[in-house]
Design a protein around this motif. Structure first.
Motif, PDB file in Angstrom:
ATOM      1  N   MET A   1      32.460 -24.963 -67.543  1.00 48.21           N
ATOM      2  CA  MET A   1      33.578 -24.129 -67.088  1.00 48.21           C
ATOM      3  C   MET A   1      33.423 -23.793 -65.598  1.00 48.21           C
ATOM      4  O   MET A   1      34.374 -23.855 -64.820  1.00 48.21           O
ATOM      5  N   LEU A   2      32.184 -23.409 -65.236  1.00 43.62           N
ATOM      6  CA  LEU A   2      31.910 -23.067 -63.847  1.00 43.62           C
ATOM      7  C   LEU A   2      32.119 -24.279 -62.943  1.00 43.62           C
ATOM      8  O   LEU A   2      32.673 -24.167 -61.844  1.00 43.62           O
ATOM      9  N   THR A   3      31.699 -25.448 -63.431  1.00 38.01           N
ATOM     10  CA  THR A   3      31.867 -26.676 -62.652  1.00 38.01           C
ATOM     11  C   THR A   3      33.348 -26.978 -62.405  1.00 38.01           C
ATOM     12  O   THR A   3      33.741 -27.363 -61.303  1.00 38.01           O
ATOM     13  N   CYS A   4      34.154 -26.799 -63.435  1.00 39.73           N
ATOM     14  CA  CYS A   4      35.592 -27.028 -63.310  1.00 39.73           C
ATOM     15  C   CYS A   4      36.210 -26.064 -62.295  1.00 39.73           C
ATOM     16  O   CYS A   4      37.077 -26.459 -61.497  1.00 39.73           O
ATOM     17  N   LEU A   5      35.761 -24.818 -62.324  1.00 36.76           N
ATOM     18  CA  LEU A   5      36.271 -23.817 -61.401  1.00 36.76           C
ATOM     19  C   LEU A   5      35.908 -24.181 -59.961  1.00 36.76           C
ATOM     20  O   LEU A   5      36.741 -24.072 -59.048  1.00 36.76           O
ATOM     21  N   ILE A   6      34.678 -24.625 -59.773  1.00 38.63           N
ATOM     22  CA  ILE A   6      34.230 -25.021 -58.433  1.00 38.63           C
ATOM     23  C   ILE A   6      35.031 -26.218 -57.939  1.00 38.63           C
ATOM     24  O   ILE A   6      35.466 -26.262 -56.785  1.00 38.63           O
ATOM     25  N   LEU A   7      35.218 -27.208 -58.817  1.00 43.93           N
ATOM     26  CA  LEU A   7      35.983 -28.399 -58.442  1.00 43.93           C
ATOM     27  C   LEU A   7      37.427 -28.050 -58.093  1.00 43.93           C
ATOM     28  O   LEU A   7      37.995 -28.578 -57.126  1.00 43.93           O
ATOM     29  N   PHE A   8      38.020 -27.149 -58.888  1.00 41.76           N
ATOM     30  CA  PHE A   8      39.396 -26.729 -58.616  1.00 41.76           C
ATOM     31  C   PHE A   8      39.484 -26.018 -57.270  1.00 41.76           C
ATOM     32  O   PHE A   8      40.406 -26.275 -56.473  1.00 41.76           O
ATOM     33  N   THR A   9      38.530 -25.127 -56.991  1.00 37.18           N
ATOM     34  CA  THR A   9      38.523 -24.386 -55.732  1.00 37.18           C
ATOM     35  C   THR A   9      38.366 -25.326 -54.546  1.00 37.18           C
ATOM     36  O   THR A   9      39.090 -25.211 -53.544  1.00 37.18           O
ATOM     37  N   LEU A  10      37.452 -26.263 -54.660  1.00 35.66           N
ATOM     38  CA  LEU A  10      37.238 -27.226 -53.574  1.00 35.66           C
ATOM     39  C   LEU A  10      38.467 -28.102 -53.357  1.00 35.66           C
ATOM     40  O   LEU A  10      38.832 -28.417 -52.220  1.00 35.66           O
ATOM     41  N   SER A  11      39.120 -28.479 -54.454  1.00 32.60           N
ATOM     42  CA  SER A  11      40.323 -29.305 -54.362  1.00 32.60           C
ATOM     43  C   SER A  11      41.454 -28.531 -53.677  1.00 32.60           C
ATOM     44  O   SER A  11      42.179 -29.075 -52.837  1.00 32.60           O
ATOM     45  N   ALA A  12      41.597 -27.255 -54.047  1.00 36.16           N
ATOM     46  CA  ALA A  12      42.645 -26.419 -53.450  1.00 36.16           C
ATOM     47  C   ALA A  12      42.406 -26.234 -51.957  1.00 36.16           C
ATOM     48  O   ALA A  12      43.346 -26.327 -51.147  1.00 36.16           O
ATOM     49  N   ILE A  13      41.157 -25.983 -51.581  1.00 35.83           N
ATOM     50  CA  ILE A  13      40.823 -25.816 -50.163  1.00 35.83           C
ATOM     51  C   ILE A  13      41.071 -27.109 -49.395  1.00 35.83           C
ATOM     52  O   ILE A  13      41.626 -27.104 -48.286  1.00 35.83           O
ATOM     53  N   SER A  14      40.695 -28.234 -49.995  1.00 36.51           N
ATOM     54  CA  SER A  14      40.899 -29.530 -49.351  1.00 36.51           C
ATOM     55  C   SER A  14      42.381 -29.816 -49.147  1.00 36.51           C
ATOM     56  O   SER A  14      42.802 -30.286 -48.081  1.00 36.51           O
ATOM     57  N   LEU A  15      43.189 -29.530 -50.181  1.00 36.24           N
ATOM     58  CA  LEU A  15      44.632 -29.749 -50.072  1.00 36.24           C
ATOM     59  C   LEU A  15      45.225 -28.864 -48.987  1.00 36.24           C
ATOM     60  O   LEU A  15      46.083 -29.312 -48.208  1.00 36.24           O
ATOM     61  N   TRP A  16      44.792 -27.617 -48.906  1.00 37.61           N
ATOM     62  CA  TRP A  16      45.270 -26.693 -47.888  1.00 37.61           C
ATOM     63  C   TRP A  16      44.944 -27.238 -46.494  1.00 37.61           C
ATOM     64  O   TRP A  16      45.809 -27.267 -45.613  1.00 37.61           O
ATOM     65  N   LEU A  17      43.706 -27.684 -46.309  1.00 37.88           N
ATOM     66  CA  LEU A  17      43.275 -28.169 -44.993  1.00 37.88           C
ATOM     67  C   LEU A  17      43.983 -29.464 -44.611  1.00 37.88           C
ATOM     68  O   LEU A  17      44.395 -29.643 -43.455  1.00 37.88           O
ATOM     69  N   VAL A  18      44.142 -30.373 -45.572  1.00 39.06           N
ATOM     70  CA  VAL A  18      44.846 -31.633 -45.295  1.00 39.06           C
ATOM     71  C   VAL A  18      46.306 -31.352 -44.937  1.00 39.06           C
ATOM     72  O   VAL A  18      46.867 -31.966 -44.014  1.00 39.06           O
ATOM     73  N   SER A  19      46.914 -30.423 -45.654  1.00 41.24           N
ATOM     74  CA  SER A  19      48.311 -30.066 -45.381  1.00 41.24           C
ATOM     75  C   SER A  19      48.450 -29.425 -44.004  1.00 41.24           C
ATOM     76  O   SER A  19      49.397 -29.719 -43.258  1.00 41.24           O
ATOM     77  N   LEU A  20      47.510 -28.559 -43.660  1.00 41.45           N
ATOM     78  CA  LEU A  20      47.536 -27.930 -42.342  1.00 41.45           C
ATOM     79  C   LEU A  20      47.364 -28.987 -41.249  1.00 41.45           C
ATOM     80  O   LEU A  20      48.052 -28.943 -40.210  1.00 41.45           O
ATOM     81  N   TRP A  21      46.479 -29.941 -41.485  1.00 42.91           N
ATOM     82  CA  TRP A  21      46.299 -31.039 -40.518  1.00 42.91           C
ATOM     83  C   TRP A  21      47.588 -31.837 -40.369  1.00 42.91           C
ATOM     84  O   TRP A  21      47.961 -32.209 -39.251  1.00 42.91           O
ATOM     85  N   ARG A  22      48.295 -32.071 -41.477  1.00 47.99           N
ATOM     86  CA  ARG A  22      49.552 -32.822 -41.424  1.00 47.99           C
ATOM     87  C   ARG A  22      50.581 -32.091 -40.561  1.00 47.99           C
ATOM     88  O   ARG A  22      51.306 -32.717 -39.775  1.00 47.99           O
ATOM     89  N   ILE A  23      50.616 -30.781 -40.693  1.00 48.89           N
ATOM     90  CA  ILE A  23      51.557 -29.997 -39.895  1.00 48.89           C
ATOM     91  C   ILE A  23      51.180 -30.031 -38.414  1.00 48.89           C
ATOM     92  O   ILE A  23      52.017 -30.280 -37.548  1.00 48.89           O
ATOM     93  N   LEU A  24      49.917 -29.804 -38.125  1.00 53.35           N
ATOM     94  CA  LEU A  24      49.469 -29.744 -36.735  1.00 53.35           C
ATOM     95  C   LEU A  24      49.579 -31.090 -36.030  1.00 53.35           C
ATOM     96  O   LEU A  24      49.684 -31.147 -34.801  1.00 53.35           O
TER      97      LEU A  24
END
Length: 265
Positions: free
Chosen positions: A1-24
């Motif tokens: 469960m903890l592993t899934c939570l960590i993976l989800f958090t990392l995925s969300a952060i990565s998507l946020w950063l990639v999206s921000l890079w796309r905008i910039l």
């Protein structure tokens, strides 16, 4: 469960950063429309286009329209702002008026191109309906005074559903329907559902797809190449700069992208 939570958090952060890079990394507005043209109306020769942004309260310009304002000012278009009230719901109208001027300076809008209305029948407040006809009159005055080519404001929901935002939209519609001979370009800021509203830069992918689906350039996607400017402009509205608005600016899609839709009338 903890592993899934960590993976989800990392995925969300990565998507946020990639999206921000796309905008910039965006180099232009993602739409093929006359909104991008920097020439005036036919018959007036080649000149910078005159754009009028109509908002309801001081801070609307920074909280919702910053990507549009920054695009217009950075591309040399003449931007005028008409603010229908001075935001006096809490008795801070004079303070909020000065805050608007400072925020617009941050967004590179000249002081002389800002008009704030303080009419007794157009006062800030949820329980104070505004006269749509009176709104249309003020809009018409500014359009004729500055030879406006392009008009921008809220759609019929007004992003947050605030009745003053919706009244501004309705007043503009009255003006457009009564003045079809002016042949002015009119655009509205598209309201989104609450999920899209708070996914920050991630919404850029949905906004780009929606702009591609628009017929004949009817939807215009405007990424904000300088999202920090939005935060700086909102911080000038010191009387309104509470913790939840700080959080809003960080999480809101309207900090990172505006999607405008052509109003057909």
């Amino acid at each position: 469960m903890l592993t899934c939570l960590i993976l989800f958090t990392l995925s969300a952060i990565s998507l946020w950063l990639v999206s921000l890079w796309r905008i910039l990394s965006s180099s232009s507005v993602q739409a093929n429309s006359s909104f991008l043209s920097n020439s005036g109306r036919a018959g007036n020769g080649r000149r910078k286009r005159n754009v009028l942004l109509v908002v309801a309260h001081p801070d609307d310009e920074s909280m919702f329209f910053a990507p549009t304002i920054l695009y217009l000012t950075s591309n040399g278009l003449n931007l005028y702002i008409l603010c229908i009230s001075n935001g006096n719901a809490e008795g801070k109208g004079n303070i909020r008026k000065e805050e608007l001027y400072r925020a617009c300076a941050t967004l590179k809008v000249p002081l002389q191109q800002i008009k704030i209305v303080d009419h007794p029948d157009l006062q800030d407040g949820f329980g104070k309906p505004w006269s749509h006809q009176l709104l249309a009159t003020f809009v018409e005055e500014e359009i004729k005074k500055h030879c406006i080519d392009v008009l921008i404001s809220f759609d019929n929901y007004g992003v947050s559903g605030h009745p003053n935002h919706r009244d501004v939209h309705n007043g503009i519609c009255i003006f457009l329907h009564k003045n079809v001979e002016i042949n002015i370009e009119a655009w509205e800021l598209i309201s989104t559902n609450i999920i899209r509203k708070y996914i920050g830069p991630v919404d850029i992918w949905i906004s780009l797809l929606s702009s591609l689906s628009g017929q004949n350039g009817s939807i215009c996607c405007m990424p904000n190449l300088h999202p920090l400017k939005c935060y700086q402009a909102m911080a000038e509205h010191y009387s309104q700069w509470l913790w939840f608005r700080k959080l809003f600016v960080v999480l809101s899609r309207y900090t990172y992208v505006n999607t405008l839709r052509r109003i057909i009338y």
